[in-house]
Design a protein around this motif. Structure first.
Motif, PDB file in Angstrom:
ATOM      1  N   ASP A 189       0.884  -1.234  -0.045  1.00 12.85           N
ATOM      2  CA  ASP A 189      -0.026   0.057  -0.022  1.00 12.85           C
ATOM      3  C   ASP A 189       0.840   1.304  -0.032  1.00 12.85           C
ATOM      4  O   ASP A 189       0.400   2.293  -0.769  1.00 12.85           O
ATOM      5  N   GLU A 190       1.994   1.378   0.754  1.00 11.59           N
ATOM      6  CA  GLU A 190       2.719   2.306   0.952  1.00 11.59           C
ATOM      7  C   GLU A 190       3.557   2.521  -0.518  1.00 11.59           C
ATOM      8  O   GLU A 190       3.651   3.815  -1.016  1.00 11.59           O
ATOM      9  N   GLN A 191       3.846   1.623  -1.167  1.00 11.99           N
ATOM     10  CA  GLN A 191       4.420   1.921  -2.627  1.00 11.99           C
ATOM     11  C   GLN A 191       3.414   2.372  -3.507  1.00 11.99           C
ATOM     12  O   GLN A 191       3.700   3.199  -4.288  1.00 11.99           O
ATOM     13  N   ILE A 192       2.105   1.871  -3.266  1.00 10.50           N
ATOM     14  CA  ILE A 192       1.119   2.504  -4.124  1.00 10.50           C
ATOM     15  C   ILE A 192       0.952   3.840  -3.957  1.00 10.50           C
ATOM     16  O   ILE A 192       0.773   4.804  -4.886  1.00 10.50           O
ATOM     17  N   THR A 193       0.901   4.266  -2.563  1.00  9.02           N
ATOM     18  CA  THR A 193       0.617   5.605  -2.396  1.00  9.02           C
ATOM     19  C   THR A 193       1.963   6.506  -2.965  1.00  9.02           C
ATOM     20  O   THR A 193       1.608   7.533  -3.468  1.00  9.02           O
ATOM     21  N   ASP A 227      -7.261  14.537  -7.021  1.00 12.24           N
ATOM     22  CA  ASP A 227      -8.105  13.541  -7.827  1.00 12.24           C
ATOM     23  C   ASP A 227      -7.081  12.728  -8.476  1.00 12.24           C
ATOM     24  O   ASP A 227      -7.633  11.314  -8.641  1.00 12.24           O
ATOM     25  N   ASN A 228      -6.189  13.226  -9.065  1.00 11.04           N
ATOM     26  CA  ASN A 228      -5.322  12.103  -9.950  1.00 11.04           C
ATOM     27  C   ASN A 228      -4.758  11.095  -9.123  1.00 11.04           C
ATOM     28  O   ASN A 228      -4.743   9.897  -9.464  1.00 11.04           O
ATOM     29  N   LYS A 229      -4.246  11.605  -7.952  1.00 13.74           N
ATOM     30  CA  LYS A 229      -3.726  10.537  -6.890  1.00 13.74           C
ATOM     31  C   LYS A 229      -4.685   9.627  -6.614  1.00 13.74           C
ATOM     32  O   LYS A 229      -4.390   8.397  -6.599  1.00 13.74           O
ATOM     33  N   THR A 230      -5.870  10.025  -6.290  1.00 18.58           N
ATOM     34  CA  THR A 230      -6.882   9.240  -5.706  1.00 18.58           C
ATOM     35  C   THR A 230      -7.303   8.073  -6.892  1.00 18.58           C
ATOM     36  O   THR A 230      -7.445   6.935  -6.661  1.00 18.58           O
ATOM     37  N   ARG A 231      -7.386   8.624  -8.080  1.00 23.86           N
ATOM     38  CA  ARG A 231      -7.771   7.696  -9.198  1.00 23.86           C
ATOM     39  C   ARG A 231      -6.606   6.783  -9.425  1.00 23.86           C
ATOM     40  O   ARG A 231      -7.126   5.381  -9.753  1.00 23.86           O
ATOM     41  N   LEU A 232      -5.438   6.906  -9.559  1.00 27.33           N
ATOM     42  CA  LEU A 232      -4.495   6.259 -10.043  1.00 27.33           C
ATOM     43  C   LEU A 232      -4.123   5.246  -8.701  1.00 27.33           C
ATOM     44  O   LEU A 232      -4.123   4.014  -9.062  1.00 27.33           O
ATOM     45  N   THR A 233      -4.309   5.515  -7.581  1.00 29.96           N
ATOM     46  CA  THR A 233      -4.239   4.703  -6.460  1.00 29.96           C
ATOM     47  C   THR A 233      -5.477   3.631  -6.463  1.00 29.96           C
ATOM     48  O   THR A 233      -5.112   2.426  -6.346  1.00 29.96           O
ATOM     49  N   GLY A 234      -6.513   4.015  -6.868  1.00 31.55           N
ATOM     50  CA  GLY A 234      -7.741   3.030  -6.942  1.00 31.55           C
ATOM     51  C   GLY A 234      -7.368   2.114  -8.020  1.00 31.55           C
ATOM     52  O   GLY A 234      -7.635   0.844  -8.047  1.00 31.55           O
ATOM     53  N   VAL A 245      -5.997  -3.570 -10.111  1.00 30.20           N
ATOM     54  CA  VAL A 245      -5.471  -4.303 -10.859  1.00 30.20           C
ATOM     55  C   VAL A 245      -4.715  -5.273  -9.828  1.00 30.20           C
ATOM     56  O   VAL A 245      -4.344  -6.443 -10.291  1.00 30.20           O
ATOM     57  N   ARG A 246      -4.081  -4.709  -8.606  1.00 29.77           N
ATOM     58  CA  ARG A 246      -3.465  -5.891  -7.649  1.00 29.77           C
ATOM     59  C   ARG A 246      -4.217  -6.839  -7.141  1.00 29.77           C
ATOM     60  O   ARG A 246      -4.038  -8.084  -7.302  1.00 29.77           O
ATOM     61  N   SER A 247      -5.498  -6.534  -6.898  1.00 29.09           N
ATOM     62  CA  SER A 247      -6.324  -7.710  -6.511  1.00 29.09           C
ATOM     63  C   SER A 247      -6.552  -8.620  -7.720  1.00 29.09           C
ATOM     64  O   SER A 247      -6.811  -9.718  -7.549  1.00 29.09           O
ATOM     65  N   LEU A 276      -4.430   1.109 -16.829  1.00 26.36           N
ATOM     66  CA  LEU A 276      -3.494   1.701 -15.875  1.00 26.36           C
ATOM     67  C   LEU A 276      -2.415   2.183 -16.317  1.00 26.36           C
ATOM     68  O   LEU A 276      -1.927   3.136 -15.845  1.00 26.36           O
ATOM     69  N   MET A 277      -1.503   1.494 -17.135  1.00 28.10           N
ATOM     70  CA  MET A 277      -0.623   2.053 -17.993  1.00 28.10           C
ATOM     71  C   MET A 277      -0.884   3.182 -18.530  1.00 28.10           C
ATOM     72  O   MET A 277       0.092   4.420 -18.364  1.00 28.10           O
ATOM     73  N   HIS A 278      -1.733   3.569 -19.045  1.00 31.87           N
ATOM     74  CA  HIS A 278      -2.224   4.840 -19.725  1.00 31.87           C
ATOM     75  C   HIS A 278      -2.224   5.964 -18.763  1.00 31.87           C
ATOM     76  O   HIS A 278      -1.958   7.178 -18.763  1.00 31.87           O
ATOM     77  N   SER A 279      -3.094   5.629 -17.481  1.00 31.65           N
ATOM     78  CA  SER A 279      -3.289   6.607 -16.620  1.00 31.65           C
ATOM     79  C   SER A 279      -1.885   6.825 -15.690  1.00 31.65           C
ATOM     80  O   SER A 279      -1.684   8.019 -15.468  1.00 31.65           O
ATOM     81  N   LEU A 280      -1.083   5.782 -15.664  1.00 28.37           N
ATOM     82  CA  LEU A 280       0.224   5.971 -15.121  1.00 28.37           C
ATOM     83  C   LEU A 280       1.397   6.798 -15.866  1.00 28.37           C
ATOM     84  O   LEU A 280       1.986   7.725 -15.270  1.00 28.37           O
ATOM     85  N   GLY A 281       1.256   6.751 -17.157  1.00 27.04           N
ATOM     86  CA  GLY A 281       2.212   7.349 -17.983  1.00 27.04           C
ATOM     87  C   GLY A 281       3.507   6.290 -18.191  1.00 27.04           C
ATOM     88  O   GLY A 281       4.122   6.073 -17.297  1.00 27.04           O
ATOM     89  N   LYS A 282       3.752   5.772 -19.345  1.00 28.03           N
ATOM     90  CA  LYS A 282       4.834   4.825 -19.598  1.00 28.03           C
ATOM     91  C   LYS A 282       6.213   5.441 -19.071  1.00 28.03           C
ATOM     92  O   LYS A 282       7.144   4.665 -18.657  1.00 28.03           O
TER      93      LYS A 282
END
Length: 761
Positions: free
Chosen positions: A501-505, A554-561, A566-568, A611-617
């Protein structure tokens, strides 16, 4: 005493000098006798070969001459080049030998000459290359070189017809944009009129007293290459269902003597391909490759494809800001001239549609004088994604008449263009843009785009008339390329699966801040200014700061979700499901959705891509991954995969790209029509009009008309105003024209009938 020493030294020097003169004179005399004897016996005279290549001019100049040749012919060009030096040494360059050519055959061809052979790779794209052969000779006459070129032509092109070589160093660069109008639009009406109704007369060079017509070729099943009695056309006749192995020697003659393919005619047993008798020099429209025509005849697949797969899971923007992607080619096209050509012209489609703003690594292609749109298309449309495609929809038309099938190309200048919103939704962005682009590319006079049209025409004609080739092709498609990225894909999926979780954050926060600083902040400020202007309201600094903070949050919350979702998902997959997902992501072409399990894999892959699109490669370095390493892994694993003399690029590296992709979709399907009336669409014109009726071409300086932007034309192809649409019936026995049928152009108005300087042999 001193004078005696000088005297004693002078005597042996004098004797040695006299002996040298005598020996040299004897050798020269013997050489003269041998030469005279060869003339009397009418045999080839071969000069003295007792020389060391390293002491000859060819040894010191070969590299600079080769580099000069390739600087002027950077892209594909197959030829034999010859350089002559003052000491009678020679350099022969064989550029891009075909895959069936055995380099050992040079030893037998030059067995009587002291020579050395070496190869040089000329790079093409990121990791592609063509291999050229350099032959250094110590002593040779013009006659020797002519005989060697003839023997090499037989080995290289499977025919010694017109054994042509170019002089090195080359004086002229290869021409990429012709000043002549090479975009022919000849109607089915006109082919019917010229070749069936008016019986255009043909001859063969072996017997110029006998004349033929297309109808007599059909009736008597004549084969071979024919010239129209009035210069202008070259016809290649071969049986339907023929094996090209039985007609190999005709290929080189047709490709040398015809510089454009215009169409064809066929009856139940014969195919006659019609070309324009060569008007342009070889450095402008080079001959089609014999090996590529054999390849096209061998293909049984009804569809061929090429693509730049920028949307693949591990393709995209690297940490250095450049984009990379794998190249895709149908297996038949890997490591072939046609495959290389398709990749090159796909790059041109993207780059020129975007007004030259996309730059690919090691593709320094000359720029056109103008571009198709007033602004780069991606920006002009304001889309999030854009797909560029060459295709064969309506590239060739055919009509099946009782007496024959007639084929004519819609346009000879380029293939039609398609622009789609995205890969998944093949929805056109608008026919007006596609027509305008088709008109632009076809009128550009680009010799590589024209070459693709000719190969595509042969591919379609061969499939439609069941022409095959049973010989050895020596092609070498890479077997490990399709699923090569499975391992790095699995590695990344395992990273997603094991994130704490801390890595995702941390990753979500860092990536959101980067994206905000790179482009989102400017967009937010633009929206704030628009609101201030619209509502006459001035935002306070604290309000702007709150808005900025909210956007980042908002970006951080969306990306965290998305990360947690995906992890689940990954943690709940079985090993088989995990492996199937990795394979789907690594090579989306490999699986078709034909059952529920595959469909679920497809949905999971979409979730990962989202997820890859939201994260940015370019932010994958936050997870310890740089796509540059993936690119290097891909390239290194394919470094030893090539044909004998050619390797198509395995990747494309782009300096400035958006979310775009491109490719060719080549279908063997020909657009068949039931009537020769009003059948042309998509910028095809009608009644043989040379220019399409779509977008207006911009005016440019130079050879073009300053008002209309029209290109210079040959004597046989004057641009015409749009005429009324053509009409006819399949029964054309009557000479009375329907009222709305335009006057069919005399063939000399379209294809010049003047003498050709090197007709035939």
């Amino acid at each position: 005493m001193k004078s005696k020493k000088i005297y004693y030294i002078f005597i042996p020097l004098f004797i040695l000098t006299v002996l040298a003169i005598v020996i040299f004179s004897n050798e020269k005399a013997m050489e003269t006798v041998r030469k005279q004897t060869a003339q009397i016996l009418k045999t080839e005279f071969i000069p003295n070969q007792n020389r060391n290549i390293e002491n000859c001019e060819v040894f010191t100049q070969k590299d600079s001459i080769y580099e000069d040749f390739r600087s002027k012919y950077r892209f594909q060009f197959q030829t034999i080049g010859v350089a002559a030096f003052s000491d009678s040494s020679r350099l022969i360059v064989i550029s891009e030998p075909p895959p069936y050519f055995e380099i050992d055959s040079i030893k037998s061809i030059l067995s009587k000459f002291t020579h050395a052979v070496e190869t040089k790779n000329h790079r093409f794209g990121y990791d592609g290359f063509v291999t050229d052969i350099l032959i250094s000779m110590v002593n040779a006459t013009d006659e020797n070189v002519q005989n060697i070129v003839r023997k090499l032509s037989e080995a290289l092109y499977l025919s010694d017809y017109k054994p042509i070589s170019i002089t090195l160093p080359v004086e002229e660069k290869r021409i990429y944009f012709s000043e002549e109008n090479l975009d022919y639009q000849i109607s089915l009406y006109e082919f019917h009129e010229w070749f069936l109704k008016n019986d255009e007369s043909f001859i063969q060079l072996q017997d110029t007293n006998t004349t033929y017509t297309v109808s007599s070729i059909f009736e008597n099943k004549h084969t071979g290459v024919f010239f129209s009695e009035m210069p202008g056309f070259v016809a290649w006749a071969l049986p339907k269902k023929a094996d090209m192995a039985d007609h190999i020697r005709d290929i080189r003659q047709f490709t040398l003597d015809a510089d454009l393919i215009l169409g064809a005619l066929a009856d139940t047993s014969m195919l006659v391909i019609i070309g324009r008798e060569r008007e342009t020099p070889l450095h402008e429209l080079p001959p089609l490759y014999v090996e590529t025509i054999l390849l096209l005849a061998s293909i049984t697949e009804k569809e061929l494809s090429q693509s730049l797969d920028i949307n693949d899971f591990l393709a995209g923007k690297m940490k250095n800001g450049r984009d990379w992607c794998p190249t895709y080619l149908s297996k038949e096209l890997e490591h072939t001239e046609f495959g290389n050509l398709m990749t090159l012209t796909d790059i041109l489609l993207k780059d020129w549609s975007e007004s030259g703003t996309i730059q690919e690594y090691n593709f320094r292609y000359p720029k056109p004088k103008y571009y198709p749109f007033r602004r780069p298309l991606f920006r002009l449309l304001g889309l999030n994604e854009l797909v560029y495609n060459w295709n064969t929809a309506n590239a060739m038309y055919a009509i099946d008449l009782p007496e024959a099938t007639i084929y004519t190309l819609n346009r000879t200048g380029s293939l039609p263009v398609s622009y789609f919103n995205s890969q998944e939704r093949a929805q056109s962005i608008g026919r007006q843009y596609e027509r305008q682009a088709y008109n632009y590319f076809a009128n550009l006079g680009n010799t590589d785009l024209i070459r693709v049209v000719q190969y595509t025409a042969l591919y379609q004609l061969f499939i439609d008339n069941e022409i095959t080739y049973s010989g050895e092709l020596h092609n070498a498609p890479p077997k490990n390329k399709p699923y090569l990225l499975v391992t790095p894909t699995k590695n990344l999926l395992n990273v997603f699966k094991d994130l704490k979780d801390e890595q995702i954050t941390f990753v979500s926060d860092s990536a959101s801040k980067r994206m905000f600083a790179l482009y989102q902040k400017d967009k937010v400020m633009e929206q704030i200014r628009d609101n201030e202007a619209q509502y006459n309201y001035k935002y306070e600094e604290q309000e702007i700061e709150r808005i900025m903070t909210r956007v980042k949050g908002d970006n951080k919350t969306r990306l965290t979700g998305e990360f947690k979702s995906v992890r689940s998902m990954l943690q709940n997959l079985s090993e088989e499901q995990f492996n199937n997902l990795a394979r789907q992501l690594a090579y989306p072409r490999g699986q078709r959705v034909n059952d529920q399990a595959t469909y679920q894999t497809y949905l999971r892959a979409r979730q990962l891509n989202k997820l890859m699109h939201s994260l940015g490669k370019n932010n994958l370095d936050l997870l310890g991954l740089d796509l540059n390493n993936v690119k290097n892994y891909f390239v290194n694993n394919l470094s030893h995969s090539s044909a004998k003399y050619l390797k198509t690029p395995s990747v494309i590296v782009t300096f400035n790209d958006m979310v775009t992709t491109g490719g060719h979709n080549l279908s063997s399907k020909i657009s068949r029509v039931n009537s020769m009336q009003n059948y042309k669409r998509d910028g095809g014109g009608g009644g043989g009009v040379r220019y399409a009726e779509s977008g207006e071409r911009p005016a440019v300086s130079g050879e073009r008309n300053a008002d209309s932007g029209e290109r210079k034309t040959t004597s046989g192809g004057q641009p015409q105003a749009a005429k009324p649409k053509t009409t006819t019936s399949t029964n054309t026995a009557s000479n009375q024209k329907p009222a709305n049928q335009p006057t069919i152009r005399p063939r000399t108005e379209v294809v010049a009938g003047g003498a050709r300087p090197q007709r035939g042999l």
